[in-house]
Enzyme design. Structure first.
Site, PDB file in Angstrom:
ATOM      1  N   VAL A 236      10.355   8.101  -6.938  1.00 24.57           N
ATOM      2  CA  VAL A 236      11.130   6.927  -6.505  1.00 24.57           C
ATOM      3  C   VAL A 236      11.620   6.231  -7.772  1.00 24.57           C
ATOM      4  O   VAL A 236      10.804   5.782  -8.602  1.00 24.57           O
ATOM      5  CB  VAL A 236      10.286   5.968  -5.645  1.00 24.57           C
ATOM      6  CG1 VAL A 236      11.114   4.732  -5.274  1.00 24.57           C
ATOM      7  CG2 VAL A 236       9.787   6.666  -4.378  1.00 24.57           C
TER       8      VAL A 236
ATOM      9  N   HIS B 149       7.527   1.328 -10.682  1.00 25.16           N
ATOM     10  CA  HIS B 149       6.362   0.896  -9.905  1.00 25.16           C
ATOM     11  C   HIS B 149       5.113   1.261 -10.679  1.00 25.16           C
ATOM     12  O   HIS B 149       5.016   2.346 -11.254  1.00 25.16           O
ATOM     13  CB  HIS B 149       6.342   1.532  -8.515  1.00 25.16           C
ATOM     14  CG  HIS B 149       6.600   2.994  -8.501  1.00 25.16           C
ATOM     15  ND1 HIS B 149       7.873   3.528  -8.611  1.00 25.16           N
ATOM     16  CD2 HIS B 149       5.768   4.046  -8.410  1.00 25.16           C
ATOM     17  CE1 HIS B 149       7.801   4.829  -8.576  1.00 25.16           C
ATOM     18  NE2 HIS B 149       6.530   5.188  -8.466  1.00 25.16           N
TER      19      HIS B 149
ATOM     20  N   ARG C 134       0.845  -1.202   0.000  1.00 27.02           N
ATOM     21  CA  ARG C 134       0.000   0.000   0.000  1.00 27.02           C
ATOM     22  C   ARG C 134       0.878   1.248   0.000  1.00 27.02           C
ATOM     23  O   ARG C 134       1.895   1.307   0.693  1.00 27.02           O
ATOM     24  CB  ARG C 134      -0.930  -0.019   1.216  1.00 27.02           C
ATOM     25  CG  ARG C 134      -1.908  -1.176   1.162  1.00 27.02           C
ATOM     26  CD  ARG C 134      -3.061  -1.049   2.149  1.00 27.02           C
ATOM     27  NE  ARG C 134      -3.779  -2.305   2.226  1.00 27.02           N
ATOM     28  CZ  ARG C 134      -4.694  -2.723   1.337  1.00 27.02           C
ATOM     29  NH1 ARG C 134      -5.008  -1.949   0.313  1.00 27.02           N
ATOM     30  NH2 ARG C 134      -5.287  -3.893   1.469  1.00 27.02           N
TER      31      ARG C 134
HETATM   32  P1  AMP Z   1       6.088   8.239  -7.967  1.00 26.35           P
HETATM   33  O1  AMP Z   1       5.869   9.685  -7.584  1.00 26.35           O
HETATM   34  O2  AMP Z   1       5.334   7.798  -9.175  1.00 26.35           O
HETATM   35  O3  AMP Z   1       7.565   7.922  -8.046  1.00 26.35           O
HETATM   36  O4  AMP Z   1       5.460   7.392  -6.783  1.00 26.35           O
HETATM   37  C1  AMP Z   1       6.162   7.076  -5.614  1.00 26.35           C
HETATM   38  C2  AMP Z   1       5.134   6.655  -4.622  1.00 26.35           C
HETATM   39  O5  AMP Z   1       5.783   5.955  -3.588  1.00 26.35           O
HETATM   40  C3  AMP Z   1       4.383   7.819  -3.958  1.00 26.35           C
HETATM   41  O6  AMP Z   1       2.994   7.687  -4.200  1.00 26.35           O
HETATM   42  C4  AMP Z   1       4.752   7.686  -2.495  1.00 26.35           C
HETATM   43  O7  AMP Z   1       3.688   8.024  -1.642  1.00 26.35           O
HETATM   44  C5  AMP Z   1       5.136   6.234  -2.392  1.00 26.35           C
HETATM   45  N1  AMP Z   1       6.062   5.881  -1.342  1.00 26.35           N
HETATM   46  C6  AMP Z   1       7.256   6.458  -1.081  1.00 26.35           C
HETATM   47  N2  AMP Z   1       7.873   5.817  -0.072  1.00 26.35           N
HETATM   48  C7  AMP Z   1       7.058   4.809   0.297  1.00 26.35           C
HETATM   49  C8  AMP Z   1       7.130   3.783   1.303  1.00 26.35           C
HETATM   50  N3  AMP Z   1       8.186   3.672   2.121  1.00 26.35           N
HETATM   51  N4  AMP Z   1       6.101   2.920   1.405  1.00 26.35           N
HETATM   52  C9  AMP Z   1       5.021   3.022   0.595  1.00 26.35           C
HETATM   53  N5  AMP Z   1       4.901   3.960  -0.373  1.00 26.35           N
HETATM   54  C10 AMP Z   1       5.903   4.850  -0.510  1.00 26.35           C
END
Ligand code: AMP
Length: 114
Positions: free
Chosen positions: A96, A100, A29
């Site tokens: 990140v 994903h 999640r």
């Molecule tokens: P993006 O902006 O497409 O790279 O999405 C990265 C996503 O990772 C964001 O929606 C964040 O809220 C999520 N995120 C970052 N760190 C974590 C974590 N430790 N656990 C779960 N989700 C995370």
């Protein structure tokens, strides 16, 4: 990648709310959910962006979509509908750098996305 947060989640080094895992893929999640259901489908193997995909990754990327379908059924949003999104690079909002697939559902979705 030692400094990649999603590699650390995949290795069990930092906690996450994992709802599916197999030898190739992990689903957990999102920490900052943008919908009642917001999960991230990641490969265990580090791939930084969609631009880094190779032909041999085709099966892995296909599997991520099949896992999204399975998780949508588990979460009870398969019939009403859900959205899958890959953000590629900063201009598209990627924060990140371990690929994903976002899967969002449980509320109406607008188009076009922001
Ligand atoms: P993006 O902006 O497409 O790279 O999405 C990265 C996503 O990772 C964001 O929606 C964040 O809220 C999520 N995120 C970052 N760190 C974590 C974590 N430790 N656990 C779960 N989700 C995370």
């Amino acid at each position: 990648m030692t400094d990649c947060i999603f590699c650390k989640i995949a290795a069990g080094e930092i906690p996450a709310d994992i709802i599916y895992e197999d030898e190739d893929v992990l689903v957990f999640r999102d920490l900052n959910p943008q919908a009642p259901v917001h999960v991230l489908i990641i490969p265990r193997r580090h791939i930084a962006t969609l631009n880094d995909l190779q032909q041999e990754d085709a099966e892995l990327i296909g599997k991520m979509s099949l896992v999204a379908k399975t998780v949508a059924e588990q979460e009870g949003i398969a019939q009403e509908g859900y959205r899958t999104v890959f953000n590629c690079n900063a201009g598209a909002g990627q924060t990140v750098f371990h690929i994903h697939m976002h899967m969002l559902g449980g509320r109406p979705m607008n188009w076009p996305p922001g």
